[in-house]
Design an enzyme around this catalytic site. Sequence first.
Site, PDB file in Angstrom:
ATOM      1  N   HIS A 116       0.852  -1.191   0.000  1.00  0.00           N
ATOM      2  CA  HIS A 116       0.000   0.000   0.000  1.00  0.00           C
ATOM      3  C   HIS A 116       0.884   1.236   0.000  1.00  0.00           C
ATOM      4  CE1 HIS A 116      -3.480   2.487   0.827  1.00  0.00           C
ATOM      5  NE2 HIS A 116      -2.723   3.154   1.681  1.00  0.00           N
TER       6      HIS A 116
ATOM      7  N   ASP B 138     -14.825   3.938   8.646  1.00  0.00           N
ATOM      8  CA  ASP B 138     -13.748   4.795   8.132  1.00  0.00           C
ATOM      9  C   ASP B 138     -14.261   5.661   6.984  1.00  0.00           C
ATOM     10  OD1 ASP B 138     -10.971   5.729   7.600  1.00  0.00           O
ATOM     11  OD2 ASP B 138     -11.382   4.703   5.715  1.00  0.00           O
TER      12      ASP B 138
ATOM     13  N   ARG C 254     -13.746  14.049   8.180  1.00  0.00           N
ATOM     14  CA  ARG C 254     -12.420  14.661   8.423  1.00  0.00           C
ATOM     15  C   ARG C 254     -12.030  15.593   7.283  1.00  0.00           C
ATOM     16  NH1 ARG C 254      -8.916   9.789   8.512  1.00  0.00           N
ATOM     17  NH2 ARG C 254      -7.211  11.255   8.682  1.00  0.00           N
TER      18      ARG C 254
ATOM     19  N   SER D 110      -7.082   4.862   9.818  1.00  0.00           N
ATOM     20  CA  SER D 110      -7.896   4.873   8.610  1.00  0.00           C
ATOM     21  C   SER D 110      -7.297   3.939   7.550  1.00  0.00           C
ATOM     22  CB  SER D 110      -7.975   6.320   8.090  1.00  0.00           C
ATOM     23  OG  SER D 110      -8.440   6.361   6.778  1.00  0.00           O
TER      24      SER D 110
ATOM     25  N   LYS E 199      -8.619  -0.367   6.512  1.00  0.00           N
ATOM     26  CA  LYS E 199      -8.969  -0.905   5.187  1.00  0.00           C
ATOM     27  C   LYS E 199      -8.068  -2.080   4.815  1.00  0.00           C
ATOM     28  CE  LYS E 199      -8.965   3.366   4.045  1.00  0.00           C
ATOM     29  NZ  LYS E 199      -9.180   4.783   3.853  1.00  0.00           N
TER      30      LYS E 199
HETATM   31  N1  URA Z   1      -5.608   7.726   3.251  1.00  0.00           N
HETATM   32  C1  URA Z   1      -6.596   7.158   3.968  1.00  0.00           C
HETATM   33  O1  URA Z   1      -7.161   6.146   3.583  1.00  0.00           O
HETATM   34  N2  URA Z   1      -6.931   7.735   5.143  1.00  0.00           N
HETATM   35  C2  URA Z   1      -6.333   8.835   5.626  1.00  0.00           C
HETATM   36  O2  URA Z   1      -6.675   9.287   6.690  1.00  0.00           O
HETATM   37  C3  URA Z   1      -5.309   9.421   4.854  1.00  0.00           C
HETATM   38  C4  URA Z   1      -4.973   8.833   3.673  1.00  0.00           C
END
Ligand code: URA
Length: 434
Positions: free
Chosen positions: A82, A161, A168, A183, A187
């Site tokens: 990632h 999220d 956010r 966050s 995922k």
């Molecule tokens: N990418 C995400 O998935 N979440 C964040 O808070 C920042 C970048």
Amino acid sequence: MNIYDIIEKKKNKKVLSEEEIYYFVNNYTSGKIKDYQASALLMAICINDLNFDETFYLTKAMVDSGDFIDLSEIKKTKVDKHSTGGVGDTTTLIIGPLLACFDLAFAKLSGRGLGHTGGTLDKLESIEGLNVQLSIDQFIKNTNDINISISGQTENIAPADKKLYALRDVTATVDSIPLIASSIMSKKLSIDSDYLLLDVKIGSGAFMKDLDHAKKLAKTMVEIGNRFGRKTLALITNMDQPLADYIGNSLEVIEAIKTLENKGPKNLKDLCLKISAKILLMAGKYEKEDQALIALEEKIENGQALNKFKEFVEKQDGNPAYVEDLSNFKLSEYKYDLICEKSGYVKKLDALLIGEAAKELGAGRESKEDGIDLGAGIILNKKIDDYVQKDGILASIYTNKKEKIQDAVSLIKKAYLIGDKNEEEYKLILGEVE
Ligand code: URA
């Protein structure tokens, strides 16, 4: 328990319990806690921080808010990577086929993403016919057959999220390390995998602007992964200038294919080899990084990695002629060359401004509903440390929006700083966190 007391507690710099964090996440996801209360808590977290236990529970609560994608029917070792995002990051399309050549399962569920260019799925759709919406059964079958599959995520991954990230985004509460770490990891941890490599970007085109913050983010994510039982490692890499030379959707796929043909830019290839080598070591395929790098280089030189990419394209119904002949990719109608006004070295090439220019040209989207022009983008003819002659071509732009050319040109001109040679060479890999 009530949300008022939880906000009050974090406002007073107290530590939240696992139960309080679950209470917040579950009741916000269900709609019982309102946006204005969640915003207040998020702001208190931004200002007063979360300790590691709180960050871990927040991640866990967000994972538990949705489905877990069980990939246990994939028999080989599952590896995942990632990137925290940046401009011209097309590494998945190179690393995936490379690792698949080593009998590892590269089973990647990707997003479309908002940003300067589309996400991996958008990029792949520039290959005619390529299907990026596989059922989970097909995704597993393809991975078992050829060691690689890339598809869109199902809707119900970490829904907490999704809701919190949207909030956010509009309440100036994105740039908090525990919030970003939880966050991203919520995922990743919702999808089954054995090993995870995180590429944490620093620089003008990234969330983290300096090494200390990037290290802290990387360490937090690695510790969350490991506490979840997922072996996780992070590299910290430079995003002061765009990673690739080609920025855009079709353009980034073209450059990924060129890199697999061993004709791509050095920075992009070096980073892909480094990330892949780290994953090979984690998965126990090699003991020493040098051995892994040599083996990876060989897979490029002997054409196996390129063949694997072609096999992947065919398996997902894409037209393999695109891989054989890059002129099949359709670029946008208008092309404009940006000419350099003085001779000198490229000292700076601001990734964020280049990303913004690509978006202006139609390569990215502002909101989820926006369309995207797969053929739009920028070819950067000169990068940091390159010498450029007066009247030489700095960059070429492609767009279907003729009226946007001048805006994009202004942004690109602002991104380039031409002058004397930099004293230090541009460094791509800035650190590693285990
Ligand atoms: N990418 C995400 O998935 N979440 C964040 O808070 C920042 C970048």
